[in-house]
Write a protein that holds these residues in place. Structure first.
Motif, short mmCIF file in Angstrom:
data_model
loop_
_atom_site.label_atom_id
_atom_site.label_comp_id
_atom_site.label_asym_id
_atom_site.label_seq_id
_atom_site.Cartn_x
_atom_site.Cartn_y
_atom_site.Cartn_z
N PHE A 158 24.02 21.49 44.08
CA PHE A 158 24.17 20.61 42.91
C PHE A 158 25.38 19.71 43.09
N ARG A 159 25.28 18.51 42.57
CA ARG A 159 26.42 17.60 42.60
C ARG A 159 27.55 18.11 41.72
N ASP A 160 27.17 18.59 40.52
CA ASP A 160 28.22 18.89 39.54
C ASP A 160 27.62 19.74 38.42
N LEU A 161 27.25 20.98 38.72
CA LEU A 161 26.55 21.83 37.75
C LEU A 161 27.54 22.35 36.71
N ALA A 162 27.39 21.90 35.46
CA ALA A 162 28.35 22.25 34.41
C ALA A 162 27.75 23.14 33.33
N LEU A 163 26.41 23.26 33.29
CA LEU A 163 25.75 24.07 32.27
C LEU A 163 24.51 24.74 32.87
N ILE A 164 24.38 26.05 32.60
CA ILE A 164 23.19 26.80 33.01
C ILE A 164 22.54 27.37 31.76
N VAL A 165 21.25 27.10 31.59
CA VAL A 165 20.47 27.69 30.51
C VAL A 165 19.46 28.63 31.15
N VAL A 166 19.51 29.91 30.78
CA VAL A 166 18.60 30.90 31.35
C VAL A 166 17.67 31.38 30.25
N ASP A 167 16.36 31.15 30.40
CA ASP A 167 15.40 31.57 29.38
C ASP A 167 14.87 32.96 29.74
N GLU A 168 14.59 33.75 28.70
CA GLU A 168 14.13 35.13 28.89
C GLU A 168 15.01 35.81 29.92
N GLN A 169 16.33 35.79 29.66
CA GLN A 169 17.32 36.17 30.66
C GLN A 169 17.17 37.61 31.16
N HIS A 170 16.63 38.52 30.35
CA HIS A 170 16.55 39.91 30.79
C HIS A 170 15.53 40.10 31.91
N ARG A 171 14.73 39.05 32.20
CA ARG A 171 13.76 39.17 33.28
C ARG A 171 14.35 38.83 34.64
N PHE A 172 15.56 38.35 34.67
CA PHE A 172 16.19 38.03 35.94
C PHE A 172 17.10 39.17 36.37
N GLY A 173 17.11 39.48 37.66
CA GLY A 173 18.09 40.41 38.20
C GLY A 173 19.47 39.78 38.10
N VAL A 174 20.50 40.61 37.96
CA VAL A 174 21.86 40.11 37.81
C VAL A 174 22.28 39.30 39.04
N HIS A 175 21.88 39.75 40.23
CA HIS A 175 22.26 39.05 41.44
C HIS A 175 21.78 37.59 41.40
N GLN A 176 20.59 37.39 40.83
CA GLN A 176 20.05 36.03 40.75
C GLN A 176 20.90 35.15 39.85
N ARG A 177 21.30 35.70 38.69
CA ARG A 177 22.10 34.90 37.77
C ARG A 177 23.47 34.60 38.36
N LEU A 178 24.02 35.57 39.08
CA LEU A 178 25.31 35.33 39.75
C LEU A 178 25.17 34.20 40.76
N ALA A 179 24.05 34.20 41.50
CA ALA A 179 23.84 33.19 42.54
C ALA A 179 23.81 31.79 41.94
N ARG A 205 37.19 27.09 37.97
CA ARG A 205 36.21 26.34 37.18
C ARG A 205 34.85 27.03 37.26
N SER A 206 34.19 27.15 36.12
CA SER A 206 32.92 27.86 36.03
C SER A 206 32.00 27.12 35.07
N PRO A 207 30.68 27.18 35.27
CA PRO A 207 29.78 26.47 34.35
C PRO A 207 29.65 27.18 33.01
N HIS A 208 29.33 26.42 31.98
CA HIS A 208 28.96 26.99 30.69
C HIS A 208 27.62 27.72 30.89
#
Length: 685
Positions: free
Chosen positions: A384-405, A415-418
């Motif tokens: 990403f050029r400049d990822l500042a916001l992540i929206v995760v839908d139905e978040q409990h269906r993702f493994g934690v490793h994926q969200r960390l990635a 600096r970390s995204p919203h």
């Protein structure tokens, strides 16, 4: 202050690679895990019950001499053995037997048996008891404590697991495994004593309390486990307080244009939640917010406002969904809303290949401001050029490793995204307090105007013909319907076959209507074609597996039939029911069950019939299934509570906060390492 007991199970005596692999499937990788593996129940082998005093519906240990043995031929051959002592007799019945058992139960042999007593044709009897032949000398001594029976997994025998745990308990009591006890006298009983009681309770202990978790020994471990989570979350929040994020400012003119394109007014709840999110995004501290909203409450519009704020600030935002169906639904909806504003989202999923993928990657690294996709957005090579916001839908269906990635793609230094995580599965308050303690919570507690609650009925499979006739009348009125065939076994193949068979049967029963079929084993393009035909009205009835649980929005579909509804959890049933009732027609959901119903299944179906309130359903689901299932924590990489139960132990949460304040850094380190180990980084990610 450190624990000994971190030795990997693979290094323990009697544990080979195969057994170590089976133990890992139970979440057991070191000695401590063995000690924290709670028994399911207990058997009392500390005493011998005289044969004349046995009673039906009890599980007891008896001893006697074999006075008779015979093989009888009924519908099949059976071995009957008569056991006697000074007080009476008992029949041992074997529906399957081997020559070795004929020798074992030879007349004159003394035998010790353990099993369930029932009343049979010849009086009291045991079927297939556990038994041992006693020699001529002194019989082996009886154990001084109850015998623990543990949860096992396929390929791991109860006797094998019990022997390995028993050896670990021996090492604990002998002082070979030493556990620091940072809580000391503040909690009773001490840690070592609590573990002894749990694995080797005396016959005087309250077994019901041990099994249901209210015994002081279980509560001692539950307290420490909840404490570990609390401490880890506190540290995580302290680390987050040092993080920084880009402040994202909304453009009010763009927001007004968005509402003009959407064509409907947000509800008061949507406006309130948007305000909360905008306040977070405008700060330089990363937003960590959980957005809860029942099915159909309008979370996508709220997400669109957040995405728009990132784009208006010259930054990038990504919205990620767990399935291609849901991700594509978001892509279509958001493209319709955002393209008239001059914003063209980038679409990236597993099926995007070749030139289209190269172009998508180039746009993400360049001028694009919004990305929409599946877990493909997490993959290496996606920059990403400049990822500042992540929206995760139905978040409990993702493994934690994926969200960390994905979060890592927008992180640099401090600096970390919203992050905005959304769920249509309402999280009970108790779970939200603990499992999501690091997130601020917003709730859309209002449905759009005009929405009518879905009428729910519960019918037996025996009324299938009547159900099909009801369906015929509805389809004849121009309505559309779903017929869901849930997972029958843990097999995509069998699930697909069940849906295919049902589709054929319904096509034959309703020849005047077009019947579509969708299941998880179909190619993405084929799935999309089926969904397009249903959405356009070309298909009247869609036979589906639970692949349609989330992300399907067809307003004209006002009937939902769920077959084998007793097999599904409450939250999943509620999600499926949420696929209808999105138009102006009164919608109905028919829960079809196969009798006889178990007690838990009956309570689930009654709840569905009584209420459409997602939060009431979530609380009932927590009571019936436990937090691991409600949160979807059976995914690899996600945390599970090993002893604590958030529904049962809610009253421990406040005392745990006081305990946390009384611990020094070294004590906190011990508790976190003992219960979470390397998983500390994954708490509430």
């Amino acid at each position: 202050m450190t624990d000994r007991g971190q030795a990997p199970v693979a290094e323990l005596h009697g544990v080979g690679p195969q057994v170590a692999s089976r133990l890992k499937a139970l979440g057991i990788t070191c000695e401590l895990d063995l000690l924290f593996h709670r028994p399911l129940r207990y058997e009392d082998r500390t005493r011998i019950v005289p044969l004349g005093r046995v009673r039906p519906e009890t599980r007891v240990q008896v001893e006697g001499r074999v006075v008779h043995q015979e093989v009888v031929q009924r519908r099949r051959r059976m071995l009957l053995v008569t056991l006697a002592d000074d007080t009476g007799q008992l029949t041992l019945r074997f529906f399957r037997f081997f020559p070795s058992q004929l020798r074992m139960y030879r007349e004159g042999n003394r035998v010790r048996c353990f099993g369930d007593v029932r009343f049979g044709p010849q009086g009291f009897e045991m079927a297939h008891p556990q038994a041992q032949v006693l020699g001529k000398g002194e019989p082996p001594p009886l154990p001084k404590h109850l015998t623990a029976i543990y949860p096992v997994t396929q390929g791991l025998a109860q006797a094998t697991l019990a022997k390995i745990i028993d050896a670990a308990v021996d090492r604990l009591l002998d002082g070979e495994i030493r556990l620091a006890d940072p809580l000391g006298s503040s909690e009773s009983p001490p840690l070592q004593e609590a573990l002894r009681i749990i694995h080797r309770p005396g016959p005087e202990e309250n077994l019901d309390a041990l099994i249901d978790g209210h015994h002081p020994a279980v509560q001692r471990l539950a307290t420490e486990e909840l404490l570990a989570h609390h401490l880890a979350l506190t540290r995580l929040n302290q680390a987050r307080a040092r993080q920084r994020a880009y402040a994202l400012k909304p453009d009010e003119a763009l927001q007004e244009k968005l509402l003009g394109v959407v064509g409907f007014e947000p509800t008061g709840a949507q406006r309130r939640v948007v305000g909360e999110i905008m306040e977070d995004l405008g700060a330089e501290r990363p937003m960590r917010r959980l957005l809860q909203g029942d099915v159909g409450s309008g979370k996508t519009l709220v997400a669109a406002f957040a995405l728009l704020a990132a784009a208006a600030s010259g930054r990038q935002a990504a919205i990620v969904a767990p399935t291609e169906i849901l991700a594509e639904q978001h892509y279509r909806t958001l493209s319709q809303w955002l393209e008239p504003l001059g914003i063209e989202p980038v679409w990236l999923a597993g099926k995007v290949k070749g030139k289209a993928r190269r172009e998508a990657l180039a746009r993400l690294a360049g001028e694009a401001s919004i990305a929409i996709g599946t877990h493909a957005l997490f993959q290496e090579g996606v920059e990403f050029r400049d990822l500042a916001l992540i929206v995760v839908d139905e978040q409990h269906r993702f493994g934690v490793h994926q969200r960390l990635a994905l979060a890592a793609k927008g992180s640099e230094g401090v600096r970390s995204p919203h992050q905005l995580v959304m769920t249509a599965t309402p999280i009970p308050r108790t779970l939200a307090m603990t499992a999501y303690a690091g997130l601020d919570i917003s709730v859309i507690d209002e449905l759009p105007p005009g929405r009518k609650p879905v009428t729910t009925v519960v019918l037996s499979q025996g009324r299938r013909e009547e159900i099909v006739e009801r369906l015929r009348r509805a389809l004849g009125e121009g309505r559309q319907a779903y017929w869901v065939c849930p997972l029958i076994e843990e097999s995509d193949v069998l699930e697909a076959q069940a849906a295919e068979t049902t589709a054929e049967e319904l096509s034959a029963a309703l020849p005047e209507f077009s019947v579509g079929l969708i299941h998880g084993r179909m190619k993405p393009a084929d799935k999309q074609a089926v969904m397009d035909a249903f959405a356009s009205g070309k298909t009247a009835l869609l036979v589906a597996t639970t692949v349609i649980e989330v992300g399907v929005d067809v307003p004209n579909a006002s009937l939902m039939m769920i077959e084998n509804a007793e097999r599904l959890g409450l939250s999943q049933l509620h999600q499926l029911r949420g696929r209808v009732g999105r138009g102006s027609e009164q919608a109905a959901c028919v829960l079809i069950y196969k009798p006889p119903l178990g007690e838990t299944a009956r309570k689930r179906l009654e709840t569905m019939r009584e209420t459409t309130d997602g939060f009431v359903i979530a609380e009932r689901d927590l009571e019936l299934r436990g937090p691991g299932e409600v949160l979807g924590t059976r995914q690899t990489g996600m945390l599970r509570f090993r002893v604590a139960d958030l529904a049962r132990d809610a009253d421990l949460l406040e005392p745990v906060k006081s305990l946390a304040e009384s611990l020094d850094v070294a004590g906190a380190d011990v508790v976190i390492e003992r219960w979470l180990g390397g998983a500390e980084q994954f708490v509430d990610v």
